[in-house]
Scaffold this motif. Structure first.
Motif, PDB file in Angstrom:
ATOM      1  N   UNK A 197       1.110  -1.099   0.044  1.00  0.00           N
ATOM      2  CA  UNK A 197       0.261  -0.102   0.128  1.00  0.00           C
ATOM      3  C   UNK A 197       0.958   1.422   0.356  1.00  0.00           C
ATOM      4  N   UNK A 198       2.259   1.419   0.704  1.00  0.00           N
ATOM      5  CA  UNK A 198       3.027   2.531   0.702  1.00  0.00           C
ATOM      6  C   UNK A 198       3.356   2.923  -0.291  1.00  0.00           C
ATOM      7  N   UNK A 199       3.599   1.762  -0.798  1.00  0.00           N
ATOM      8  CA  UNK A 199       4.085   1.878  -3.299  1.00  0.00           C
ATOM      9  C   UNK A 199       3.677   2.052  -3.660  1.00  0.00           C
ATOM     10  N   UNK A 200       1.984   1.973  -3.032  1.00  0.00           N
ATOM     11  CA  UNK A 200       1.154   2.660  -3.905  1.00  0.00           C
ATOM     12  C   UNK A 200       1.311   3.697  -4.277  1.00  0.00           C
ATOM     13  N   UNK A 201       1.044   3.728  -2.344  1.00  0.00           N
ATOM     14  CA  UNK A 201       0.549   5.716  -2.667  1.00  0.00           C
ATOM     15  C   UNK A 201       1.813   6.140  -3.194  1.00  0.00           C
ATOM     16  N   UNK A 202       3.060   5.891  -3.516  1.00  0.00           N
ATOM     17  CA  UNK A 202       4.037   6.561  -3.406  1.00  0.00           C
ATOM     18  C   UNK A 202       4.691   6.165  -4.867  1.00  0.00           C
ATOM     19  N   UNK A 203       3.694   5.510  -5.199  1.00  0.00           N
ATOM     20  CA  UNK A 203       3.777   5.284  -7.077  1.00  0.00           C
ATOM     21  C   UNK A 203       4.977   4.441  -7.846  1.00  0.00           C
ATOM     22  N   UNK A 204       5.428   3.559  -6.815  1.00  0.00           N
ATOM     23  CA  UNK A 204       6.135   2.529  -6.858  1.00  0.00           C
ATOM     24  C   UNK A 204       5.729   0.853  -7.238  1.00  0.00           C
ATOM     25  N   UNK A 205       6.657   0.676  -8.358  1.00  0.00           N
ATOM     26  CA  UNK A 205       6.246  -1.347  -7.803  1.00  0.00           C
ATOM     27  C   UNK A 205       6.743  -1.458  -6.889  1.00  0.00           C
ATOM     28  N   UNK A 206       6.314  -3.197  -6.473  1.00  0.00           N
ATOM     29  CA  UNK A 206       6.624  -4.034  -5.398  1.00  0.00           C
ATOM     30  C   UNK A 206       7.603  -4.858  -6.253  1.00  0.00           C
ATOM     31  N   UNK A 207       8.793  -5.051  -7.512  1.00  0.00           N
ATOM     32  CA  UNK A 207       9.563  -5.646  -7.889  1.00  0.00           C
ATOM     33  C   UNK A 207       9.401  -7.160  -7.214  1.00  0.00           C
ATOM     34  N   UNK A 208      10.453  -6.735  -6.230  1.00  0.00           N
ATOM     35  CA  UNK A 208      11.180  -7.423  -5.409  1.00  0.00           C
ATOM     36  C   UNK A 208       9.910  -9.044  -4.907  1.00  0.00           C
ATOM     37  N   UNK A 209       8.295  -8.151  -4.660  1.00  0.00           N
ATOM     38  CA  UNK A 209       7.677  -9.058  -3.620  1.00  0.00           C
ATOM     39  C   UNK A 209       7.101 -10.221  -5.075  1.00  0.00           C
ATOM     40  N   UNK A 210       6.998  -9.369  -6.376  1.00  0.00           N
ATOM     41  CA  UNK A 210       5.964 -10.175  -6.980  1.00  0.00           C
ATOM     42  C   UNK A 210       6.605 -11.222  -7.428  1.00  0.00           C
ATOM     43  N   UNK A 211       7.862 -10.785  -7.389  1.00  0.00           N
ATOM     44  CA  UNK A 211       9.131 -12.058  -8.252  1.00  0.00           C
ATOM     45  C   UNK A 211       8.929 -12.928  -7.137  1.00  0.00           C
ATOM     46  N   UNK A 212       8.863 -12.735  -5.948  1.00  0.00           N
ATOM     47  CA  UNK A 212       8.857 -13.876  -4.850  1.00  0.00           C
ATOM     48  C   UNK A 212       7.664 -14.645  -4.828  1.00  0.00           C
ATOM     49  N   UNK A 213       6.463 -13.950  -5.192  1.00  0.00           N
ATOM     50  CA  UNK A 213       5.392 -14.834  -5.378  1.00  0.00           C
ATOM     51  C   UNK A 213       5.393 -15.673  -6.816  1.00  0.00           C
ATOM     52  N   UNK A 214       6.058 -15.227  -7.620  1.00  0.00           N
ATOM     53  CA  UNK A 214       6.258 -16.165  -8.753  1.00  0.00           C
ATOM     54  C   UNK A 214       6.980 -17.373  -8.748  1.00  0.00           C
ATOM     55  N   UNK A 215       7.922 -16.999  -7.880  1.00  0.00           N
ATOM     56  CA  UNK A 215       8.989 -18.256  -8.057  1.00  0.00           C
ATOM     57  C   UNK A 215       8.151 -19.505  -6.710  1.00  0.00           C
ATOM     58  N   UNK A 216       7.140 -18.619  -6.015  1.00  0.00           N
ATOM     59  CA  UNK A 216       6.408 -19.573  -4.271  1.00  0.00           C
ATOM     60  C   UNK A 216       5.141 -20.200  -5.890  1.00  0.00           C
ATOM     61  N   UNK A 217       4.936 -20.010  -6.599  1.00  0.00           N
ATOM     62  CA  UNK A 217       3.876 -20.409  -6.923  1.00  0.00           C
ATOM     63  C   UNK A 217       4.467 -21.790  -8.395  1.00  0.00           C
ATOM     64  N   UNK A 218       5.742 -21.382  -8.335  1.00  0.00           N
ATOM     65  CA  UNK A 218       6.316 -22.496  -9.475  1.00  0.00           C
ATOM     66  C   UNK A 218       6.529 -23.405  -8.993  1.00  0.00           C
ATOM     67  N   UNK A 219       7.495 -23.687  -7.454  1.00  0.00           N
ATOM     68  CA  UNK A 219       7.372 -24.773  -6.833  1.00  0.00           C
ATOM     69  C   UNK A 219       6.154 -25.326  -7.002  1.00  0.00           C
TER      70      UNK A 219
END
Length: 223
Positions: A197-219
């Protein structure tokens, strides 16, 4: 058993603190909705929760009121952009529209963290085969699937593109949550939600978190 008890106590405490702490946002939300499009403040959605039982989920309304009701309006995973009023886009972006779900957490139909509730006409898309494991745990306000959708899925408005790029990972992350569910993982998701939410408020994207979720899903994709 201990985890379920701790989770419920945690949910109640967080929901009460959340409602009190975000009360100014409730006022902003209510006033903004009424000024944008006069009508109901809340949107009541019919959803499927734990053990595949139906319940009513509450949200702040972010779309213009339909003059005539349409059947099967929730069949699409993408919102009707033409119906979202400008203030509705804002409360969706910073997740103010989700605050009324704290009431669902209080009444026990939802948890702070878990798989997202499923629309009744999307049940067959998310609750079959191994993915029906998500029905074993309470559905949540946030979680890996919800955060993945928030970071990446909300940027895609085309239904076909969403189904190709977002849906498979989102569905897999609901299964992933069941495999990893626990006190510390729930706390991690709560912290991740605040960060997103903080990232969204400041117009940033959580790329590191996105990559973490994708890796979790692939497993778990080949299970």
């Amino acid at each position: 058993m201990i985890y379920r008890f701790v989770k419920r106590v945690f949910d109640l405490i967080c929901a009460l603190i959340g409602i009190i702490g975000t009360s100014p946002l409730w006022i902003i939300g209510i006033v903004g909705i009424l000024l944008s499009d006069w009508g109901p403040i809340f949107y009541t959605a019919h959803r499927i929760g734990k053990d595949n039982k139906p319940f009513k989920m509450y949200k702040f309304r972010s779309m213009k009121v339909l003059k005539t009701l349409k059947k099967g309006a929730e069949a699409s995973l993408r919102p009707n952009e033409d119906r979202i009023f400008p203030f509705g886009h804002f409360i969706r972006k910073v997740k103010i529209d989700e605050l009324p779900q704290l009431l669902n957490i209080l009444n026990g139909t939802m948890s702070m963290v878990g798989p997202r509730p499923v629309a009744q006409d999307q049940f067959d898309m998310f609750r079959y085969g191994k993915w029906n494991e998500a029905a074993r745990v309470p559905v949540g306000l946030s979680g890996p699937a919800a955060l993945y959708d928030f970071i990446y899925g909300d940027q895609i408005t085309d239904e076909k593109e969403y189904m190709e790029k977002v849906y498979p990972i989102r569905r897999e992350l609901e299964y992933t949550y069941v495999q990893k569910a626990g006190i510390f993982y729930d706390l991690q998701m709560v912290i991740y939600t605040v960060i997103c939410i903080l990232y969204a408020v400041f117009g940033k994207e959580c790329t590191w978190m996105l990559n973490e979720f994708v890796e979790d899903a692939k497993k778990t994709m080949n299970e």
